[in-house]
Scaffold this motif. Structure first.
Motif, PDB file in Angstrom:
ATOM      1  N   GLN A   3      33.855  40.738  46.033  1.00 15.00           N
ATOM      2  CA  GLN A   3      34.377  42.091  45.861  1.00 15.00           C
ATOM      3  C   GLN A   3      35.871  42.181  46.124  1.00 15.00           C
ATOM      4  N   MET A   4      36.369  41.406  47.080  1.00 12.05           N
ATOM      5  CA  MET A   4      37.806  41.452  47.390  1.00 12.05           C
ATOM      6  C   MET A   4      38.633  40.961  46.206  1.00 12.05           C
ATOM      7  N   ALA A   5      38.235  39.830  45.646  1.00  8.82           N
ATOM      8  CA  ALA A   5      38.983  39.265  44.520  1.00  8.82           C
ATOM      9  C   ALA A   5      38.930  40.187  43.310  1.00  8.82           C
ATOM     10  N   LEU A   6      37.745  40.724  43.041  1.00 10.45           N
ATOM     11  CA  LEU A   6      37.599  41.608  41.881  1.00 10.45           C
ATOM     12  C   LEU A   6      38.406  42.884  42.074  1.00 10.45           C
ATOM     13  N   ALA A   7      38.430  43.421  43.293  1.00  8.49           N
ATOM     14  CA  ALA A   7      39.212  44.629  43.579  1.00  8.49           C
ATOM     15  C   ALA A   7      40.701  44.373  43.362  1.00  8.49           C
ATOM     16  N   GLU A   8      41.185  43.188  43.728  1.00  9.99           N
ATOM     17  CA  GLU A   8      42.592  42.840  43.503  1.00  9.99           C
ATOM     18  C   GLU A   8      42.915  42.842  42.015  1.00  9.99           C
ATOM     19  N   ILE A   9      42.022  42.271  41.215  1.00  5.46           N
ATOM     20  CA  ILE A   9      42.254  42.187  39.769  1.00  5.46           C
ATOM     21  C   ILE A   9      42.262  43.583  39.150  1.00  5.46           C
ATOM     22  N   VAL A  10      41.275  44.399  39.510  1.00  6.87           N
ATOM     23  CA  VAL A  10      41.178  45.757  38.971  1.00  6.87           C
ATOM     24  C   VAL A  10      42.397  46.571  39.366  1.00  6.87           C
ATOM     25  N   SER A  11      42.795  46.476  40.628  1.00  9.15           N
ATOM     26  CA  SER A  11      43.942  47.240  41.119  1.00  9.15           C
ATOM     27  C   SER A  11      45.222  46.825  40.402  1.00  9.15           C
ATOM     28  N   PHE A  12      45.426  45.531  40.234  1.00 11.83           N
ATOM     29  CA  PHE A  12      46.619  45.045  39.551  1.00 11.83           C
ATOM     30  C   PHE A  12      46.653  45.533  38.110  1.00 11.83           C
ATOM     31  N   ALA A  13      45.526  45.401  37.410  1.00 11.13           N
ATOM     32  CA  ALA A  13      45.476  45.813  36.004  1.00 11.13           C
ATOM     33  C   ALA A  13      45.681  47.312  35.854  1.00 11.13           C
ATOM     34  N   ASN A  14      45.118  48.097  36.765  1.00 10.68           N
ATOM     35  CA  ASN A  14      45.303  49.544  36.721  1.00 10.68           C
ATOM     36  C   ASN A  14      46.762  49.925  37.002  1.00 10.68           C
ATOM     37  N   ASP A  15      47.318  49.356  38.056  1.00 12.11           N
ATOM     38  CA  ASP A  15      48.680  49.723  38.474  1.00 12.11           C
ATOM     39  C   ASP A  15      49.727  49.309  37.449  1.00 12.11           C
ATOM     40  N   LYS A  16      49.508  48.172  36.805  1.00 10.72           N
ATOM     41  CA  LYS A  16      50.490  47.634  35.871  1.00 10.72           C
ATOM     42  C   LYS A  16      50.152  47.911  34.410  1.00 10.72           C
ATOM     43  N   SER A  17      49.084  48.675  34.170  1.00 12.69           N
ATOM     44  CA  SER A  17      48.645  49.005  32.803  1.00 12.69           C
ATOM     45  C   SER A  17      48.487  47.746  31.945  1.00 12.69           C
ATOM     46  N   ARG A  18      47.754  46.771  32.485  1.00 10.76           N
ATOM     47  CA  ARG A  18      47.573  45.506  31.806  1.00 10.76           C
ATOM     48  C   ARG A  18      46.323  45.506  30.933  1.00 10.76           C
ATOM     49  N   GLN A  19      46.376  44.693  29.885  1.00 11.77           N
ATOM     50  CA  GLN A  19      45.234  44.521  28.995  1.00 11.77           C
ATOM     51  C   GLN A  19      44.316  43.455  29.599  1.00 11.77           C
ATOM     52  N   LEU A  20      43.065  43.828  29.881  1.00 12.23           N
ATOM     53  CA  LEU A  20      42.175  42.971  30.654  1.00 12.23           C
ATOM     54  C   LEU A  20      40.734  43.160  30.203  1.00 12.23           C
ATOM     55  N   VAL A  21      39.963  42.057  30.157  1.00 12.44           N
ATOM     56  CA  VAL A  21      38.529  42.151  29.930  1.00 12.44           C
ATOM     57  C   VAL A  21      37.792  41.416  31.046  1.00 12.44           C
ATOM     58  N   PHE A  22      36.561  41.851  31.286  1.00  8.83           N
ATOM     59  CA  PHE A  22      35.706  41.271  32.310  1.00  8.83           C
ATOM     60  C   PHE A  22      34.555  40.545  31.629  1.00  8.83           C
TER      61      PHE A  22
END
Length: 279
Positions: free
Chosen positions: A83-102
């Motif tokens: 959960q910690m690693a996934l939260a970091e990825i989600v937070s980064f993508a949200n904050d930086k408006s990055r294009q991301l898939v899971f």
């Protein structure tokens, strides 16, 4: 004696037309007829592989850069993000408006741009994008003008209720150090200059291969692998015989025991004949 062979997909198993050549199919079938297990070791996930390997009766599948390993009968190894690693990825993508898939077990979800990019035709075309492609400018445009640019864009995706084995983000090679610092509980794998695969810390193709081999009793010295890009380097170094494709990256070629012809010139068949895996 080689008992198992692992093939990368893009730039290796697939020719530049996005298909597995007739010579490659026949060579793999001959190797299997000689008692050699054949399978894939790829950054792709199971849902993406289905349309690629339907004409090949592979024995094993090391997917998501080693995070999800299975045979036709069962799952051997599955390691998802904590959960910690996934939260970091989600937070980064949200904050930086990055294009991301899971990437989950049987599907991917997230950015529409990235899901289109995972399609067969786009993966085929990306091989022809020039090295001077203005990826920094494209990234900034997507961050600023994406139609889905909204607060907490990824936080409530239903797929996040499933185990996530890999994320794929639009990001150029020049960003690597920044991403490492922003995502300390994840590792990065790269199979092209324009996107980066994000996996759980310590994850790699080699780790997935090792779990498969431990399950089957095959030694690393009895394995062979084919690859072309940077995320194949470790794999080519540790297997018994590492084969780089002629169309591969120079750094990848330098890590191999043997450099065969390109994926468009029967490279896999030629290497299997060279090592007398097939006649």
């Amino acid at each position: 004696m080689i008992k198992a062979i692992f093939f990368d997909i893009d730039g290796t198993l697939l020719s530049s037309n996005g298909r597995v050549s007739k010579s490659t199919k026949e060579a793999i079938k001959k190797a299997q007829a000689n008692g050699v297990l054949c399978g894939v070791s790829s950054g792709r996930g199971p849902s993406s592989l289905k349309r690629i390997v339907r004409d090949l009766d592979f024995d094993m599948f090391v997917t998501y850069n080693g995070q999800y390993v299975y045979t036709n009968d069962r799952v051997i190894y599955a390691r998802s993000f904590d959960q910690m690693a996934l939260a970091e990825i989600v937070s980064f993508a949200n904050d930086k408006s990055r294009q991301l898939v899971f990437g989950a077990q049987q599907r991917i979800d997230g950015s529409l741009t990235m899901r289109i990019g995972d399609s067969a035709i786009v993966r085929r075309l990306i091989r022809f994008v020039p090295r001077r492609f203005p990826i920094r400018r494209v990234k900034l445009l997507l961050q600023k003008y994406s139609p889905n640019r909204r607060k907490n864009r990824y936080s409530n995706l239903a797929i996040l209720n499933e185990p996530i084995y890999q994320c794929m983000m639009f990001g150029a090679e020049y960003e690597t150090q920044k991403l490492i610092e922003a995502l300390p509980h994840s590792d990065l794998q790269r199979s092209n200059p324009y996107t980066v695969d994000i996996v759980p810390k310590g994850g790699s193709k080699v780790r997935g291969i090792q779990f498969f081999l431990a399950d089957t009793g095959i030694n690393l010295s009895e394995t062979m692998a084919f690859g072309d890009h940077l995320n194949d380097i470790e794999m080519l170094k540790v297997v018994g015989i590492g084969v780089a494709m002629g169309n591969g990256q120079e750094e990848t070629k330098a890590s191999a025991d043997y450099i065969t012809d390109s994926h468009d010139a029967d490279g896999i068949e030629k290497a299997l004949r060279y090592y007398k895996i097939i006649d």
